[in-house]
Design a protein around this motif. Sequence first.
Motif, PDB file in Angstrom:
ATOM      1  N   GLY A  79     -29.096 -19.291  16.072  1.00  0.00           N
ATOM      2  CA  GLY A  79     -28.750 -18.109  16.477  1.00  0.00           C
ATOM      3  C   GLY A  79     -28.523 -18.229  18.024  1.00  0.00           C
ATOM      4  O   GLY A  79     -27.476 -17.556  18.492  1.00  0.00           O
ATOM      5  N   HIS A  81     -26.600 -20.616  18.955  1.00  0.00           N
ATOM      6  CA  HIS A  81     -25.005 -21.135  19.196  1.00  0.00           C
ATOM      7  C   HIS A  81     -24.205 -19.948  18.665  1.00  0.00           C
ATOM      8  O   HIS A  81     -23.051 -19.877  19.283  1.00  0.00           O
ATOM      9  N   ARG A  82     -24.726 -18.897  17.942  1.00  0.00           N
ATOM     10  CA  ARG A  82     -23.876 -17.831  17.711  1.00  0.00           C
ATOM     11  C   ARG A  82     -23.796 -17.062  18.980  1.00  0.00           C
ATOM     12  O   ARG A  82     -22.746 -16.624  19.397  1.00  0.00           O
ATOM     13  N   ASP A  83     -25.077 -16.968  19.810  1.00  0.00           N
ATOM     14  CA  ASP A  83     -24.864 -16.116  21.114  1.00  0.00           C
ATOM     15  C   ASP A  83     -23.921 -17.057  22.262  1.00  0.00           C
ATOM     16  O   ASP A  83     -23.472 -16.480  23.103  1.00  0.00           O
ATOM     17  N   ASP A  86     -20.558 -16.186  22.008  1.00  0.00           N
ATOM     18  CA  ASP A  86     -20.258 -14.951  22.641  1.00  0.00           C
ATOM     19  C   ASP A  86     -20.465 -14.910  24.190  1.00  0.00           C
ATOM     20  O   ASP A  86     -19.635 -14.359  25.080  1.00  0.00           O
TER      21      ASP A  86
END
Length: 157
Positions: A79, A81-83, A86
């Motif tokens: 999570g 790394h996903r953020d 962004d």
Amino acid sequence: MAEPLGPINWNTLGADEAEAEWLDLNAWVNWLRGTYGLAPTVVPPMWHRHDELVWELSALHLHWLNSYGPDASPSSPLGWHRDFADARIRLRDWVSACGTRLDRDRPTRQTTWPGEPSLEAGHEAEVCDRDADFVQFVMEDVTARRQVEDQVAQRAS
């Protein structure tokens, strides 16, 4: 179970809290840019002089601390790394808009609204010694916060 860390409100930190947070954030940002090979178009040397970058990097740091803490879910790093992906887009946008670069820096331009006094555009300066500038910046910030604390204490007495 340890409590997750809460967000940092840079507007309300006391002098001692701010000094500790600045040093902690600076160390983490240095780790982050080295670990992930971030270009100055994502994290420029003078990030500390641009509020929009400070708030984003501070939030990302706290998210990282909570994602990699001992009580974090095993999927929390994914999570983060996903953020982080962004956040890199936002950081690039803000770096581009504020005009700071690897070797030059200027204050973020501010738009005045009708009826407000005009603001003088800040001058561009060469980045010669980033670490010395950071130390000076933190010292000035902590001193200003101490002055506010002293004024509040004087009013209360």
